[in-house]
Design a protein around this motif. Sequence first.
Motif, short mmCIF file in Angstrom:
data_model
loop_
_atom_site.label_atom_id
_atom_site.label_comp_id
_atom_site.label_asym_id
_atom_site.label_seq_id
_atom_site.Cartn_x
_atom_site.Cartn_y
_atom_site.Cartn_z
N TYR A 16 -7.06 6.35 -7.12
CA TYR A 16 -7.46 7.46 -6.28
C TYR A 16 -6.45 8.55 -6.75
N ALA A 17 -5.46 8.33 -6.82
CA ALA A 17 -4.42 9.51 -6.97
C ALA A 17 -4.35 9.93 -8.34
N LEU A 18 -4.81 9.24 -9.38
CA LEU A 18 -4.83 9.77 -10.76
C LEU A 18 -6.20 10.27 -11.14
N SER A 19 -7.12 9.65 -10.09
CA SER A 19 -8.38 10.48 -10.37
C SER A 19 -8.57 11.91 -9.88
N LEU A 20 -7.36 12.33 -9.08
CA LEU A 20 -7.03 13.88 -8.78
C LEU A 20 -6.86 14.77 -10.09
N LEU A 21 -6.37 13.89 -11.03
CA LEU A 21 -6.21 14.84 -12.32
C LEU A 21 -7.45 15.33 -12.78
N ALA A 22 -8.45 15.07 -12.34
CA ALA A 22 -9.83 15.69 -12.81
C ALA A 22 -10.23 16.85 -12.15
N LEU A 23 -9.44 17.27 -10.97
CA LEU A 23 -9.62 18.74 -10.21
C LEU A 23 -8.85 19.56 -10.88
N PRO A 24 -9.82 20.83 -10.76
CA PRO A 24 -9.21 22.11 -11.23
C PRO A 24 -7.61 22.20 -11.05
N LYS A 25 -6.94 22.68 -12.02
CA LYS A 25 -5.59 23.13 -11.87
C LYS A 25 -5.27 24.62 -12.06
N ARG A 26 -4.24 25.28 -11.76
CA ARG A 26 -4.12 26.51 -12.14
C ARG A 26 -4.15 26.74 -13.60
N ALA A 27 -4.89 27.95 -14.01
CA ALA A 27 -5.37 28.37 -15.17
C ALA A 27 -3.98 28.46 -16.03
N GLY A 28 -2.77 28.81 -15.64
CA GLY A 28 -1.67 28.95 -16.40
C GLY A 28 -1.03 27.50 -16.64
N ASN A 52 0.85 -1.02 0.11
CA ASN A 52 0.02 0.15 -0.14
C ASN A 52 0.78 1.22 0.12
N ALA A 53 1.96 1.25 0.82
CA ALA A 53 2.61 2.37 0.88
C ALA A 53 3.55 2.61 -0.45
N ALA A 54 3.87 1.62 -1.04
CA ALA A 54 4.37 1.65 -2.52
C ALA A 54 3.45 2.21 -3.39
N ALA A 55 2.31 1.66 -3.37
CA ALA A 55 1.32 2.21 -4.18
C ALA A 55 1.01 3.64 -4.01
N LEU A 56 1.12 4.00 -2.99
CA LEU A 56 0.91 5.66 -2.85
C LEU A 56 2.12 6.36 -3.33
N VAL A 57 3.22 5.93 -3.18
CA VAL A 57 4.45 6.67 -3.79
C VAL A 57 4.24 6.62 -5.25
N ILE A 58 4.12 5.45 -5.98
CA ILE A 58 3.71 5.26 -7.49
C ILE A 58 2.61 6.21 -7.71
N GLY A 59 1.58 6.26 -7.14
CA GLY A 59 0.53 6.98 -7.41
C GLY A 59 0.60 8.48 -7.44
N LEU A 60 1.17 9.11 -6.68
CA LEU A 60 1.72 10.36 -6.42
C LEU A 60 2.93 10.85 -7.41
N THR A 61 3.62 9.67 -7.74
CA THR A 61 4.79 10.16 -8.56
C THR A 61 3.92 10.22 -10.23
N MET A 62 3.06 9.41 -10.44
CA MET A 62 2.35 9.38 -11.69
C MET A 62 1.50 10.38 -11.81
N LEU A 63 1.01 10.90 -10.56
CA LEU A 63 0.16 12.06 -10.67
C LEU A 63 0.92 13.47 -11.19
N ALA A 64 2.15 13.38 -10.63
CA ALA A 64 3.02 14.62 -10.94
C ALA A 64 3.35 14.33 -12.18
N VAL A 65 3.65 13.34 -12.85
CA VAL A 65 4.04 13.38 -14.24
C VAL A 65 2.87 13.59 -15.20
N LEU A 66 1.66 12.94 -15.06
CA LEU A 66 0.76 12.95 -15.80
C LEU A 66 -0.08 14.12 -15.77
N GLY A 67 0.13 14.97 -14.58
CA GLY A 67 -0.64 16.04 -14.52
C GLY A 67 -0.08 17.20 -15.68
N ARG A 68 1.01 17.14 -16.15
CA ARG A 68 1.38 17.88 -17.38
C ARG A 68 0.54 17.15 -18.52
#
Length: 278
Positions: free
Chosen positions: A239-251, A14-30
């Motif tokens: 869950y981490a990847l679903s956060l991509l649906a939330l609003p980001k900065r307009a810029g 579970n801990a490893a999944a959290l790290v993977i999820g947050l890393t993917m969120l940071a990369v895929l957010g762009r």
Amino acid sequence: MAAAGAPTRYLWVNAAALVIGLTMLAVLGRAVTAERCSAEAAIIAMAGALLATALLGADVEGAVRWVYIGGLSVQPSLVLLPMMLALFARTRSTPATLGIIAAALAMALQPDRSMAAMLALYLATLAAIRRDPYVLTALAASVIGFALTLVRADRLPAVPYVDQILYSSFDVHAVAGLAVLSGSALLLVPAIAGWRRDPDNRATYSAFGAIWLVVILAAALGNYPTPVVGYGGSAIIGYALSLLALPKRAGARAGGAAWARDPADGTASDRHLLIALA
């Protein structure tokens, strides 16, 4: 899980999944702000993965929802479907709609009532607020897919530390049970906070809340994984990847301005994404 005697390996997974999820969120957010054709290709590729799982995945009591990677069981629908829906909310088009229809077919074939219900309720929420032909077509397919899962038998038994955690945690201690219930409720905080404080993006928050409310209810009503508070890295990454649906900065979304179809998708602040991460 530790209080209930779960193997230490489960906690590390579970801990490893959290790290993977947050890393993917940071990369895929762009990547979410990439051009529309890239988002469409991603949706179609993920739909293909879900169909491949339904046809070639591991069969357990007639359900084919998992693949094994390095000895670990992964449920691709929990990882991929939330991200697919996040992308679809931003790029509604014919190829994207076909990808969602393929995902609905995959959920029917597996069968997976929980994920099929998630898909249907998400699209129903989206259709109620942003009605267009693409959403309505995908909604019709998802409702049919969900109906098909209801007529097929689901004989899977409860898996320790994965299913029925909302109840079994109280067998350990009342405090443990309350912690599990509270943890599940916290998954909905981004949707509730966003609905109250960011009226321009209520459609996004409603859809996000619909996804995880259905998953929690499914875990309460049947032998389905209890997201995040139970054992299973798939739901944590999902869950981490679903956060991509939330609003980001307009810029941060300027690169996607050419294909963003709804001005309500943008906001001047990403504070609710930070709330969700917390």
